[in-house]
Design a protein around this motif. Structure first.
Motif, PDB file in Angstrom:
ATOM      1  N   VAL A   1      28.725  -8.247  73.436  1.00  5.70           N
ATOM      2  CA  VAL A   1      29.297  -7.314  72.524  1.00  5.70           C
ATOM      3  C   VAL A   1      29.455  -6.204  73.130  1.00  5.70           C
ATOM      4  O   VAL A   1      30.224  -6.116  74.369  1.00  5.70           O
ATOM      5  N   CYS A   2      30.893  -6.042  72.820  1.00  9.43           N
ATOM      6  CA  CYS A   2      31.352  -4.615  72.488  1.00  9.43           C
ATOM      7  C   CYS A   2      31.468  -3.429  72.754  1.00  9.43           C
ATOM      8  O   CYS A   2      31.404  -3.249  71.400  1.00  9.43           O
ATOM      9  N   GLY A   3      31.443  -2.424  72.864  1.00  6.46           N
ATOM     10  CA  GLY A   3      31.146  -1.232  71.894  1.00  6.46           C
ATOM     11  C   GLY A   3      32.699  -0.203  72.378  1.00  6.46           C
ATOM     12  O   GLY A   3      33.616   0.020  73.196  1.00  6.46           O
ATOM     13  N   THR A   4      33.112   0.015  71.509  1.00  4.62           N
ATOM     14  CA  THR A   4      33.820   1.355  71.236  1.00  4.62           C
ATOM     15  C   THR A   4      33.507   2.343  70.220  1.00  4.62           C
ATOM     16  O   THR A   4      32.690   2.907  70.170  1.00  4.62           O
ATOM     17  N   TYR A   5      34.920   3.779  71.007  1.00  3.65           N
ATOM     18  CA  TYR A   5      34.053   5.288  70.303  1.00  3.65           C
ATOM     19  C   TYR A   5      35.808   5.688  69.679  1.00  3.65           C
ATOM     20  O   TYR A   5      37.042   4.668  70.424  1.00  3.65           O
ATOM     21  N   GLN A   6      35.818   6.407  69.100  1.00  2.00           N
ATOM     22  CA  GLN A   6      37.642   6.844  68.857  1.00  2.00           C
ATOM     23  C   GLN A   6      36.755   8.091  67.658  1.00  2.00           C
ATOM     24  O   GLN A   6      36.438   8.714  67.431  1.00  2.00           O
ATOM     25  N   LEU A   7      37.732   9.704  68.606  1.00  2.00           N
ATOM     26  CA  LEU A   7      37.823  10.543  68.177  1.00  2.00           C
ATOM     27  C   LEU A   7      37.928  10.651  66.262  1.00  2.00           C
ATOM     28  O   LEU A   7      39.424   9.464  65.837  1.00  2.00           O
ATOM     29  N   ASP A   8      37.309  11.025  65.276  1.00  2.00           N
ATOM     30  CA  ASP A   8      38.245  11.144  64.258  1.00  2.00           C
ATOM     31  C   ASP A   8      38.604  11.393  63.208  1.00  2.00           C
ATOM     32  O   ASP A   8      38.852  12.678  62.584  1.00  2.00           O
ATOM     33  N   LYS A   9      40.281  11.144  62.593  1.00  2.00           N
ATOM     34  CA  LYS A   9      41.328  11.774  63.608  1.00  2.00           C
ATOM     35  C   LYS A   9      41.951  12.482  61.766  1.00  2.00           C
ATOM     36  O   LYS A   9      42.693  13.441  62.132  1.00  2.00           O
ATOM     37  N   THR A  10      40.825  12.180  61.248  1.00  2.00           N
ATOM     38  CA  THR A  10      40.679  12.599  59.987  1.00  2.00           C
ATOM     39  C   THR A  10      39.181  14.154  59.231  1.00  2.00           C
ATOM     40  O   THR A  10      39.313  14.769  58.432  1.00  2.00           O
ATOM     41  N   ASP A  11      39.161  14.256  61.158  1.00  2.00           N
ATOM     42  CA  ASP A  11      38.228  14.602  60.729  1.00  2.00           C
ATOM     43  C   ASP A  11      38.679  16.929  61.229  1.00  2.00           C
ATOM     44  O   ASP A  11      38.494  16.905  62.303  1.00  2.00           O
ATOM     45  N   ASN A  12      39.241  17.106  60.268  1.00  2.00           N
ATOM     46  CA  ASN A  12      39.812  18.537  60.239  1.00  2.00           C
ATOM     47  C   ASN A  12      38.691  19.935  60.492  1.00  2.00           C
ATOM     48  O   ASN A  12      38.867  20.931  60.971  1.00  2.00           O
ATOM     49  N   GLU A  13      37.460  19.980  59.922  1.00  2.00           N
ATOM     50  CA  GLU A  13      36.356  20.824  60.608  1.00  2.00           C
ATOM     51  C   GLU A  13      35.362  21.404  60.980  1.00  2.00           C
ATOM     52  O   GLU A  13      35.181  22.085  61.533  1.00  2.00           O
ATOM     53  N   SER A  14      35.746  20.159  61.988  1.00  2.00           N
ATOM     54  CA  SER A  14      34.605  20.167  63.193  1.00  2.00           C
ATOM     55  C   SER A  14      35.095  20.823  64.704  1.00  2.00           C
ATOM     56  O   SER A  14      36.616  20.629  64.982  1.00  2.00           O
ATOM     57  N   SER A  15      34.843  22.211  65.410  1.00  2.00           N
ATOM     58  CA  SER A  15      35.473  22.413  66.188  1.00  2.00           C
ATOM     59  C   SER A  15      35.473  20.619  67.702  1.00  2.00           C
ATOM     60  O   SER A  15      35.454  20.221  67.042  1.00  2.00           O
ATOM     61  N   ALA A  16      36.445  21.405  68.425  1.00  2.00           N
ATOM     62  CA  ALA A  16      36.644  20.864  69.658  1.00  2.00           C
ATOM     63  C   ALA A  16      35.485  20.095  69.709  1.00  2.00           C
ATOM     64  O   ALA A  16      35.164  18.785  70.700  1.00  2.00           O
TER      65      ALA A  16
ATOM     66  N   ARG B   1      32.734  11.143  66.280  1.00  2.00           N
ATOM     67  CA  ARG B   1      33.039  10.427  66.821  1.00  2.00           C
ATOM     68  C   ARG B   1      33.037   8.789  66.304  1.00  2.00           C
ATOM     69  O   ARG B   1      31.736   8.730  66.719  1.00  2.00           O
ATOM     70  N   LEU B   2      34.002   7.685  66.226  1.00  2.00           N
ATOM     71  CA  LEU B   2      33.076   6.857  65.439  1.00  2.00           C
ATOM     72  C   LEU B   2      33.089   6.197  66.200  1.00  2.00           C
ATOM     73  O   LEU B   2      33.772   5.965  67.229  1.00  2.00           O
ATOM     74  N   GLY B   3      32.631   4.500  66.059  1.00  2.00           N
ATOM     75  CA  GLY B   3      32.428   3.740  66.575  1.00  2.00           C
ATOM     76  C   GLY B   3      31.712   2.513  66.156  1.00  2.00           C
ATOM     77  O   GLY B   3      31.733   2.487  65.098  1.00  2.00           O
ATOM     78  N   ARG B   4      32.274   1.425  66.974  1.00  2.00           N
ATOM     79  CA  ARG B   4      32.068   0.058  65.869  1.00  2.00           C
ATOM     80  C   ARG B   4      31.804  -1.020  67.710  1.00  2.00           C
ATOM     81  O   ARG B   4      31.324  -0.737  68.217  1.00  2.00           O
ATOM     82  N   VAL B   5      30.290  -1.316  67.080  1.00  2.00           N
ATOM     83  CA  VAL B   5      29.896  -2.977  67.947  1.00  2.00           C
ATOM     84  C   VAL B   5      30.252  -4.231  67.248  1.00  2.00           C
ATOM     85  O   VAL B   5      29.658  -4.398  66.003  1.00  2.00           O
TER      86      VAL B   5
ATOM     87  N   ILE C   1      29.423  -4.133  63.533  1.00  2.00           N
ATOM     88  CA  ILE C   1      28.079  -2.949  63.386  1.00  2.00           C
ATOM     89  C   ILE C   1      29.134  -1.395  63.407  1.00  2.00           C
ATOM     90  O   ILE C   1      29.976  -1.033  64.420  1.00  2.00           O
ATOM     91  N   ASP C   2      29.707  -1.038  62.204  1.00  2.00           N
ATOM     92  CA  ASP C   2      29.994   0.333  61.850  1.00  2.00           C
ATOM     93  C   ASP C   2      29.384   1.482  61.995  1.00  2.00           C
ATOM     94  O   ASP C   2      28.282   1.268  61.883  1.00  2.00           O
ATOM     95  N   THR C   3      29.348   2.273  63.121  1.00  2.00           N
ATOM     96  CA  THR C   3      28.225   2.984  63.654  1.00  2.00           C
ATOM     97  C   THR C   3      29.355   4.631  64.313  1.00  2.00           C
ATOM     98  O   THR C   3      29.896   4.734  64.143  1.00  2.00           O
ATOM     99  N   SER C   4      28.506   5.865  65.352  1.00  2.00           N
ATOM    100  CA  SER C   4      29.028   6.540  65.766  1.00  2.00           C
ATOM    101  C   SER C   4      29.672   6.123  66.850  1.00  2.00           C
ATOM    102  O   SER C   4      29.639   5.048  66.901  1.00  2.00           O
ATOM    103  N   GLY C   5      30.192   6.554  68.024  1.00  2.00           N
ATOM    104  CA  GLY C   5      31.058   6.399  69.039  1.00  2.00           C
ATOM    105  C   GLY C   5      30.120   5.615  70.191  1.00  2.00           C
ATOM    106  O   GLY C   5      29.027   6.340  70.236  1.00  2.00           O
ATOM    107  N   ILE C   6      30.106   4.378  70.262  1.00  2.00           N
ATOM    108  CA  ILE C   6      29.355   3.947  71.831  1.00  2.00           C
ATOM    109  C   ILE C   6      29.533   4.405  73.481  1.00  2.00           C
ATOM    110  O   ILE C   6      30.971   4.424  73.192  1.00  2.00           O
ATOM    111  N   LEU C   7      29.068   5.051  74.231  1.00  2.00           N
ATOM    112  CA  LEU C   7      29.285   6.102  74.287  1.00  2.00           C
ATOM    113  C   LEU C   7      28.199   4.476  76.285  1.00  2.00           C
ATOM    114  O   LEU C   7      29.357   4.741  77.031  1.00  2.00           O
TER     115      LEU C   7
END
Length: 348
Positions: free
Chosen positions: A31-46, A51-55, A73-79
């Motif tokens: 398995v490989c886990g990933t995460y990335q900031l959602d660049k379309t999310d303009n409402e959230s504070s820093a 964070r989007l993620g995939r397994v 598998i699409d999920t939130s960011g995998i740490l």
């Protein structure tokens, strides 16, 4: 000694975790886990950016010609991700922790094809990143506990049964608790490391007492107990050092060595007791020999970004060949390679 790259695969999102399944007969599963900031999310504070993620699930062996996931598998960011070394209710089980403060357990099931199916889920806390996890049963069978560290400095222990039950919690560190890991020879004992440069040792039987070590010169980012050598413990740090400890005496380490780059992950070879694989962030990947001292054997520098994920395939080869997976962050790259070990490293 050689390290040959046999496959490269672009992960799409930033890659930070690769884990081979240790449970037979599923040793070809990665398995490989990933995460990335959602660049379309303009409402959230820093501090609350989504964070989007995939397994990604793979089957990889010597006959594999090119890499292609058999499941995404699409999920939130995998740490972080870790397989249980023991089956649970006869299933191989993968644990993940996410940027939304969740711990998720997936069963590996066969229904025509191999798939990961979400089995259990719990929330660590609100507005918190769950940063690492480890299983208590990598050496000894019995009930399974999971320890989780998070971005608020907390560590929690969870009992795995028909649900995930939180059985203990500590405010362990002043800043991010980057890592938590069990002593595999004593599942009541676990360790944590934080951005406050502190290493701690806890015992579930005495929750009000713990051992504190302040010898690291920067944040403690990796801890690994040895499954085959009792009392042997490794730590890695942003101070670019790997330290070897005797778990019975945590005042000072046995030995240490500079490896270049902050040490994010440490993985003992599954069959060669003295061989170690390290992901050294800005320093690439290192192959090391750990005996009386820690010696760098090989530097793998083919990734072009932060070296975060690394793991050995759990298969025994008589020809000294071992398969490994590595991944790096901003270039979104996963490599699979073969390492030819020197025969002098083989345990007698």
């Amino acid at each position: 000694m050689s390290w040959e790259t046999i496959h490269k695969w672009h992960t799409g999102f930033s890659a930070d975790s690769v884990e081979w399944c240790p449970v037979e007969p599923y040793n070809d599963v990665l398995v490989c886990g990933t995460y990335q900031l959602d660049k379309t999310d303009n409402e959230s504070s820093a501090t609350k950016q989504k964070r989007l993620g995939r397994v990604y699930l793979f089957e990889i062996n010597e006959k594999t010609e090119s890499l292609c996931p058999i499941q995404t598998i699409d999920t939130s960011g995998i740490l972080d991700q870790k397989w249980s070394y023991q089956r649970i209710e006869n299933f191989p089980v993968l644990g993940t922790v996410t940027s939304e403060g969740k711990i998720q357990l997936y069963r590996l099931v066969e229904s025509g094809n191999l798939n990961l199916e979400l089995w259990l889920e719990a929330t660590i806390g609100e507005n918190v990143l769950a940063l690492s996890l480890d299983w208590s049963t990598n050496k000894l069978t019995g009930y399974s506990n999971i320890v989780v560290s998070d971005s608020t400095g907390n560590v929690t222990v969870w009992r795995v049964d028909d649900s995930l039950e939180r059985i203990a919690e500590w405010k362990a560190h002043d800043f991010e608790a980057w890592i938590a890991a069990f002593n595999y020879w004593n599942p009541d004992v676990f360790y944590s490391g934080g951005d406050d440069c502190v290493l701690k040792c806890f015992d579930l039987r005495a929750p009000d007492s713990f051992v504190t070590n302040r010898s690291h010169e920067a944040g403690v980012t990796s801890i690994r107990s040895h499954v085959d050598v009792e009392h042997q413990l490794l730590t890695g740090s942003y101070d670019e050092k790997i330290r070897l400890w005797d778990a019975r005496q945590m005042k000072r380490c046995i030995t240490e060595t500079e490896v270049g780059g902050g040490v994010w992950r440490l993985k003992w070879h599954p069959f060669e007791k003295s061989v170690l694989l390290a992901a050294c962030m800005y320093g690439g990947f290192r192959l090391l020999c750990v005996k009386e001292n820690i010696k760098i054997l090989y530097e793998y520098l083919e990734h072009e970004s932060i070296a975060y994920g690394a793991d050995w395939k759990f298969e025994s080869k008589s020809d000294n060949l071992s398969m490994v997976a590595t991944c790096s962050f901003y270039d979104c790259d996963m490599h699979v390679g073969r390492i030819l070990l020197d025969r002098d490293l083989k345990e007698e």
